[in-house]
Design an enzyme around this catalytic site. Sequence first.
Site, mmCIF file in Angstrom:
data_model
loop_
_atom_site.group_PDB
_atom_site.id
_atom_site.type_symbol
_atom_site.label_atom_id
_atom_site.label_comp_id
_atom_site.label_asym_id
_atom_site.label_seq_id
_atom_site.Cartn_x
_atom_site.Cartn_y
_atom_site.Cartn_z
ATOM 1 N N HIS A 120 -39.096 10.443 43.450
ATOM 2 C CA HIS A 120 -38.500 9.172 43.038
ATOM 3 C C HIS A 120 -37.245 8.903 43.854
ATOM 4 C CE1 HIS A 120 -35.515 6.997 40.346
ATOM 5 N NE2 HIS A 120 -36.432 6.091 40.601
ATOM 6 N N SER A 121 -37.132 7.712 44.420
ATOM 7 C CA SER A 121 -35.909 7.278 45.090
ATOM 8 C C SER A 121 -35.500 8.283 46.173
ATOM 9 C CB SER A 121 -34.803 7.069 44.048
ATOM 10 O OG SER A 121 -33.713 6.371 44.586
ATOM 11 N N MET A 122 -34.322 8.897 46.052
ATOM 12 C CA MET A 122 -33.887 9.880 47.039
ATOM 13 C C MET A 122 -34.896 11.005 47.174
ATOM 14 S SD MET A 122 -30.490 12.331 47.092
ATOM 15 C CE MET A 122 -31.256 13.603 46.056
ATOM 16 N N GLY A 124 -38.039 10.791 46.946
ATOM 17 C CA GLY A 124 -39.107 10.307 47.797
ATOM 18 C C GLY A 124 -38.728 10.342 49.265
ATOM 19 N N HIS A 280 -35.982 0.239 38.747
ATOM 20 C CA HIS A 280 -36.015 1.368 39.672
ATOM 21 C C HIS A 280 -36.526 2.651 39.021
ATOM 22 C CE1 HIS A 280 -35.027 3.580 43.229
ATOM 23 N NE2 HIS A 280 -34.038 4.258 42.673
#
Length: 298
Positions: A120-122, A124, A280
């Site tokens: 997820h996010s960072m 990823g 998000h």
Amino acid sequence: MRINNISQLTLKTPVMDHSLSLCLTGYKNNLQLAALANQPAFKTGQQPVLCLHGWLDNAASFIPLAKELTSLPLLALDFPGHGHSPFRYADNHYYFFDWVEDLVALCQTQGWQQLTIIGHSMGGMVATALAAAFPELVKRLVLIDSLGFVTAEASNCTEQLRQGIVSRLKKPPSRRPYYTNLTAAATARLSQSDFSLAEALLLAKRGTVADQHGFSWGSDYRLRQKSVHRLTQDQAQNLCQQVQAPVLAVLATDGPVVAKLAEMQHWYSQLSVQQVRGGHHCHMTAATEVARLIQAWL
């Protein structure tokens, strides 16, 4: 067996209730990484589905998703400086590619290859860099509201370096903000997030520490320091183009990443894209739908 069950968390959920400690013997002073899993231990050579959280989150961010993915052997890490994992040493900093190195060392220690990774996010972004540079370690990649990398113009490198160093040299805060109880700490997180108190409490249970002053968020303050260097757009594109593994991107309709889809979707050789309603942290707020998409793709 290199991963040992050290305790069980008192979370009111039937999954992700095992707290694990992973020792990377001989690497960075025997770095310890904390993790949550939906089974008490992983046998030597057993391949988990590795879950990587976002910046200033922790492994508990995957609890809602784990409730829906009970058939998968999930292992959610706390990156150094987050959750229950220790801080970097005082003379170290949090370079983005150090996260990638930590994962390579972890895979070598555990004997893992060809992993399925959910980031997820960072998380990823870290997983994308890992898949690009070490394709033998990543079989499939699921990106949750994450595509590409945080970039900057090449012409901005001098100012980026200056601001990063200035940020590092600032005196640390003399005292963390304290809250009277866990709910108050979780409520404070809501002002910076797109989820409800229920999701904030999951992060707070794992991400806060309590002492005689009350509850405070326990992540390393240095995580908020500015980067001294960022990838350029061309470098980011090159990394994504080097990803050989098939990629599923689950993007939130109200998140910050979907606007980049038209530009970045051609950077990946094997990209499938799905969208879900929400912000998000859609893997927390729309876990059932996100899990359905992941299961169908796997």
